[in-house]
Design a protein around this motif. Sequence first.
Motif, PDB file in Angstrom:
ATOM      1  N   LEU A 148      46.783  36.891  86.855  1.00  0.00           N
ATOM      2  CA  LEU A 148      46.674  35.559  86.255  1.00  0.00           C
ATOM      3  C   LEU A 148      48.037  34.925  86.033  1.00  0.00           C
ATOM      4  CD1 LEU A 148      43.785  35.928  83.650  1.00  0.00           C
ATOM      5  CD2 LEU A 148      43.707  35.102  86.004  1.00  0.00           C
ATOM      6  N   THR A 149      49.098  35.599  86.448  1.00  0.00           N
ATOM      7  CA  THR A 149      50.437  35.040  86.300  1.00  0.00           C
ATOM      8  C   THR A 149      50.612  33.860  87.250  1.00  0.00           C
ATOM      9  OG1 THR A 149      51.335  37.192  85.698  1.00  0.00           O
ATOM     10  CG2 THR A 149      52.898  35.525  86.466  1.00  0.00           C
ATOM     11  N   THR A 150      51.208  32.791  86.756  1.00  0.00           N
ATOM     12  CA  THR A 150      51.490  31.616  87.571  1.00  0.00           C
ATOM     13  C   THR A 150      52.974  31.278  87.406  1.00  0.00           C
ATOM     14  OG1 THR A 150      51.123  29.933  85.866  1.00  0.00           O
ATOM     15  CG2 THR A 150      49.169  30.792  86.998  1.00  0.00           C
ATOM     16  N   ARG A 151      53.356  30.146  87.918  1.00  0.00           N
ATOM     17  CA  ARG A 151      54.751  29.694  87.766  1.00  0.00           C
ATOM     18  C   ARG A 151      54.964  29.094  86.380  1.00  0.00           C
ATOM     19  NH1 ARG A 151      54.613  24.107  88.667  1.00  0.00           N
ATOM     20  NH2 ARG A 151      52.574  23.434  89.366  1.00  0.00           N
ATOM     21  N   ASN A 152      54.189  29.510  85.404  1.00  0.00           N
ATOM     22  CA  ASN A 152      54.204  29.058  84.003  1.00  0.00           C
ATOM     23  C   ASN A 152      53.386  27.800  83.798  1.00  0.00           C
ATOM     24  OD1 ASN A 152      54.790  29.254  81.268  1.00  0.00           O
ATOM     25  ND2 ASN A 152      56.569  27.920  81.426  1.00  0.00           N
ATOM     26  N   GLY A 153      52.517  27.485  84.720  1.00  0.00           N
ATOM     27  CA  GLY A 153      51.599  26.384  84.460  1.00  0.00           C
ATOM     28  C   GLY A 153      51.504  25.395  85.604  1.00  0.00           C
ATOM     29  N   GLY A 154      50.494  24.536  85.509  1.00  0.00           N
ATOM     30  CA  GLY A 154      50.293  23.510  86.512  1.00  0.00           C
ATOM     31  C   GLY A 154      49.492  23.972  87.705  1.00  0.00           C
ATOM     32  N   ASP A 155      48.951  25.190  87.654  1.00  0.00           N
ATOM     33  CA  ASP A 155      48.157  25.714  88.757  1.00  0.00           C
ATOM     34  C   ASP A 155      46.672  25.504  88.478  1.00  0.00           C
ATOM     35  OD1 ASP A 155      50.718  27.258  88.413  1.00  0.00           O
ATOM     36  OD2 ASP A 155      50.139  27.984  90.381  1.00  0.00           O
ATOM     37  N   LEU A 156      45.913  25.308  89.547  1.00  0.00           N
ATOM     38  CA  LEU A 156      44.465  25.159  89.460  1.00  0.00           C
ATOM     39  C   LEU A 156      43.836  26.227  90.342  1.00  0.00           C
ATOM     40  CD1 LEU A 156      42.384  23.150  88.165  1.00  0.00           C
ATOM     41  CD2 LEU A 156      42.334  22.005  90.379  1.00  0.00           C
ATOM     42  N   ARG A 157      42.895  26.992  89.791  1.00  0.00           N
ATOM     43  CA  ARG A 157      42.278  28.083  90.542  1.00  0.00           C
ATOM     44  C   ARG A 157      40.760  28.022  90.412  1.00  0.00           C
ATOM     45  NH1 ARG A 157      46.453  33.098  89.053  1.00  0.00           N
ATOM     46  NH2 ARG A 157      48.235  32.188  90.130  1.00  0.00           N
ATOM     47  N   CYS A 158      40.088  28.461  91.472  1.00  0.00           N
ATOM     48  CA  CYS A 158      38.623  28.453  91.506  1.00  0.00           C
ATOM     49  C   CYS A 158      38.106  29.867  91.722  1.00  0.00           C
ATOM     50  CB  CYS A 158      38.116  27.541  92.629  1.00  0.00           C
ATOM     51  SG  CYS A 158      38.581  25.809  92.420  1.00  0.00           S
ATOM     52  N   TYR A 159      37.002  30.159  91.020  1.00  0.00           N
ATOM     53  CA  TYR A 159      36.430  31.501  91.067  1.00  0.00           C
ATOM     54  C   TYR A 159      34.925  31.427  91.304  1.00  0.00           C
ATOM     55  CZ  TYR A 159      40.865  32.767  88.848  1.00  0.00           C
ATOM     56  OH  TYR A 159      42.189  32.937  88.563  1.00  0.00           O
TER      57      TYR A 159
END
Length: 228
Positions: A148-159
């Motif tokens: 669940l780590t991202t570049r510290n935000g601004g990411d959108l993910r679908c599951y």
Amino acid sequence: MNELATPRIVDRSQWERERAQLLLREKAHTRAGDVLAAARRRLPMVRMDPITVVGEGGPIPLREVFAGRRMLIVYHFMWHAGAPHEKQCDGCTHSQAAMDAAVLAYLAERDVGYAVFSSGPWSELAAYRDFMGWPAPWYSTAGSADELTTRNGGDLRCYLREGDEVFQTYETKWRGIEAMLPTLQMLDLTVYGRQENWEDSPEGWPNEDEPGSWWGRDGRPVAQWTRV
């Protein structure tokens, strides 16, 4: 206020001809978007290992964030731990401003849930969500697995959930999240657009601003000025 350049003036018949020419390009753009969406639906998916996040009731597995639905969209909100509300991310605040209860209801009609994840402490996240009056559930990933780590935000993910198993089907970031920003889509319809310095605008158009620089005003994200 300085006088701004404006489009040339033509009669109605010429305007309608030129508008019709642009409409052909707009329709082609829409059809190209349909082709991309079709390819997106054909992406393979990847199984998620068991992951826990922290919400209102404490730690819960990722599968429970679906709240019984088959699909889930997650936005990763950039968080500045320990900072006051006015110092939280202008861009992430902008992205959440349109995610009201009606939007969540329409997503639910298609068996899609929506949640916000952030690496910040749960107590701080909950306080910000409540201050903004946002209806979406928020979860802390501070102690979650690296998946669940991202570049510290601004990411959108679908599951996608299949029984007790969770699969990731899509992710995007940067301008890929503009689907969440209807203000940008509407500004693109106006004569001056977003008024940012990367845009291809005629000479004399206002376009000096850095991308996203206007999402904050007087030291706060713009959306906070709607709050008491």
